[in-house]
Design a protein around this motif. Structure first.
Motif, PDB file in Angstrom:
ATOM      1  N   ASN A 208       1.640  -6.613  -7.559  1.00  0.00           N
ATOM      2  CA  ASN A 208       2.816  -7.127  -8.257  1.00  0.00           C
ATOM      3  C   ASN A 208       2.672  -8.642  -8.341  1.00  0.00           C
TER       4      ASN A 208
ATOM      5  N   TYR B 237       0.837  -1.204   0.000  1.00  0.00           N
ATOM      6  CA  TYR B 237       0.000   0.000   0.000  1.00  0.00           C
ATOM      7  C   TYR B 237       0.867   1.247   0.000  1.00  0.00           C
ATOM      8  N   ASP B 238       0.336   2.321  -0.607  1.00  0.00           N
ATOM      9  CA  ASP B 238       1.131   3.524  -0.850  1.00  0.00           C
ATOM     10  C   ASP B 238       1.584   4.224   0.432  1.00  0.00           C
TER      11      ASP B 238
ATOM     12  N   GLY C 246       3.331  -5.548 -12.856  1.00  0.00           N
ATOM     13  CA  GLY C 246       2.757  -4.659 -11.860  1.00  0.00           C
ATOM     14  C   GLY C 246       1.540  -3.906 -12.369  1.00  0.00           C
TER      15      GLY C 246
ATOM     16  N   TYR D 107       7.229  -1.762 -10.584  1.00  0.00           N
ATOM     17  CA  TYR D 107       7.279  -1.342  -9.183  1.00  0.00           C
ATOM     18  C   TYR D 107       8.649  -1.677  -8.620  1.00  0.00           C
TER      19      TYR D 107
ATOM     20  N   HIS E 251      -0.753  -0.525 -10.727  1.00  0.00           N
ATOM     21  CA  HIS E 251      -0.970   0.412  -9.619  1.00  0.00           C
ATOM     22  C   HIS E 251      -2.450   0.765  -9.582  1.00  0.00           C
ATOM     23  N   HIS E 252      -3.118   0.359  -8.518  1.00  0.00           N
ATOM     24  CA  HIS E 252      -4.561   0.539  -8.418  1.00  0.00           C
ATOM     25  C   HIS E 252      -4.875   1.822  -7.643  1.00  0.00           C
TER      26      HIS E 252
ATOM     27  N   SER F 239      -4.429   3.932  -2.326  1.00  0.00           N
ATOM     28  CA  SER F 239      -3.831   3.381  -3.540  1.00  0.00           C
ATOM     29  C   SER F 239      -2.827   2.299  -3.150  1.00  0.00           C
ATOM     30  N   HIS F 240      -2.656   1.331  -4.049  1.00  0.00           N
ATOM     31  CA  HIS F 240      -1.767   0.205  -3.776  1.00  0.00           C
ATOM     32  C   HIS F 240      -1.369  -0.442  -5.088  1.00  0.00           C
ATOM     33  N   SER F 241      -0.376  -1.299  -5.024  1.00  0.00           N
ATOM     34  CA  SER F 241       0.095  -2.020  -6.210  1.00  0.00           C
ATOM     35  C   SER F 241      -0.255  -3.496  -6.101  1.00  0.00           C
TER      36      SER F 241
ATOM     37  N   ALA G 281       3.297  -1.918 -14.959  1.00  0.00           N
ATOM     38  CA  ALA G 281       3.593  -0.693 -14.207  1.00  0.00           C
ATOM     39  C   ALA G 281       4.714  -1.046 -13.233  1.00  0.00           C
TER      40      ALA G 281
END
Length: 382
Positions: free
Chosen positions: A215, A88-89, A349, A293, A351-352, A211-213, A291
């Motif tokens: 992977n 998470y961001d 990746g 990461y 990024h959501h 926001s979070h990724s 994307a």
């Protein structure tokens, strides 16, 4: 949240939710319902076996392809998801969602598998159209005009992990292509966070989804007509800002890690297996939609987008690998050992950044990559 945090405890489990396919050492045969043998309308044929492993979930074994009018070629000894890393961001939490994926498999309904067959209720095997395979105008001559609609075999399963439902698809085209991809759907986490790390959801700007990724790692043990002689190569095309481009080939004779670059792709080739044009057959890997990461030092597994390692049975997961006497993550697998039986790990990746349209139930967002046959057929395979 407690569900996700508990998953790592199951990584060492070696059993199967569904019994593994019965196999014969030299026959490439597995028993029903674990055998998939599909001939698509153009004559292309895919054969494989599947099992539902406790840890990785849907796993494909002994995958082979027969182009129209051609000979059968083995492609993969095995292929499976190897990790879903979700940082998470704001810096926390940082989930590793694979740990007991098979136990999280969702029974599929007929609506989840349109026109297909549900195997063991957890795996859908179906075919569908995928658009134009080719179109040639014929320079205005109707007699020379040609086009064909392409079709693909799809093998999929779904898993409920925390708030998310993950849909894992393996797509096998009649042109010999393979597209592994994962779709995330289900529900948003419901976390309230600051504007710095999230996006306002709902009325006004009171609730922010963080926001979070995602992977996602795949593990693929390529065996092009057997494990011997397979080689992984990287291709780059130098010449930015000039009219000319030069092709640069790098052969990975030892374990390696590679990052995405414009005009970069890889292939797994058996130099001794030639098509009728006397060109070695191979499968090309493209990972241009990721994307990319890059995490902190203690997440070094995110510092590359493709890894090449020597086959070791205990190296099953890209992270949180707890098999006895085995290293813990894919970046540590790639330690420089000589490669004679390559395993390829691909990280894609996404990024959501949430949006109002993600309100429950969340539409699927897909991420994946493409594997394309190169010189497997001496001509158009349709």
């Amino acid at each position: 949240m407690f569900l996700r945090l508990a998953l790592a405890a199951f990584v060492a489990a070696a059993g199967h939710v569904v019994p593994p396919a019965a196999t014969t050492a030299n026959s490439k045969v597995c028993g029903s319902p674990y055998r998939i043998d599909e001939t698509l309308p153009d004559g292309a044929r895919w054969r494989m076996c599947f099992e539902m492993r406790n840890v990785e979930g849907l796993t494909l074994n002994r995958v082979s392809y027969t182009p129209k009018g051609g000979a059968e070629v083995s492609v993969l000894r095995s292929a499976a998801l190897a990790q879903i890393h979700v940082p998470y961001d704001s810096g926390e939490p940082r989930y590793h969602d694979i740990g007991a994926l098979g136990e999280m498999a969702i029974p599929l309904t007929a609506a989840d598998c349109p026109g297909g067959e549900r195997r063991t209720q957890l795996v859908c095997v179906t075919t569908r159209e995928r658009g134009l395979g080719y179109l040639k105008d014929g320079y205005g001559d109707p007699a020379e005009r040609r086009s064909r609609q392409a079709r693909e075999l799809v093998v999929l399963s779904a898993y409920q992990v925390g708030w998310y439902t993950y849909v894992a698809e393996w797509i096998f085209g009649d042109d010999g292509s393979i597209t592994p991809r994962v779709g995330a759907t289900g529900s948003l986490a419901g976390a309230v966070t600051s504007p710095r790390h999230g996006w306002p959801i709902g009325v006004g700007s009171k609730h922010f989804e963080e926001s979070h990724s995602h992977n996602i790692f795949w593990r693929m043990d390529f065996d092009i007509q057997g494990p011997a002689h397979d080689v992984v190569e990287q291709y780059d095309f130098a010449g930015d800002g000039t009219k000319k481009r030069a092709m640069i080939r790098t052969r990975f004779t030892r374990e390696a890690r590679a990052v995405n670059r414009p005009m970069r792709w890889w292939r797994v080739v058996d130099p001794r297996m030639l098509n009728s044009d006397h060109h070695p057959i191979s499968w090309q890997i493209d990972n241009s939609d990721s994307a990319d990461y890059r995490g902190p030092a203690d997440e070094a597994f995110t510092h590359a987008d493709l890894y090449v390692t020597q086959y070791h049975a205990c190296e099953r997961l890209a992270t949180m690998n707890t098999a006895p006497h085995c290293r813990a993550s894919v970046d540590r697998y790639a330690g420089g050992e000589r490669v004679t039986d390559p395993v390829v790990w691909v990280d894609v990746g996404f990024h959501h950044v949430a949006r109002d349209e993600d309100a429950d139930p969340m539409p699927v967002h897909w991420q994946g990559f493409r594997i394309t046959p190169r010189d497997v057929s001496p001509r158009n395979p349709y």
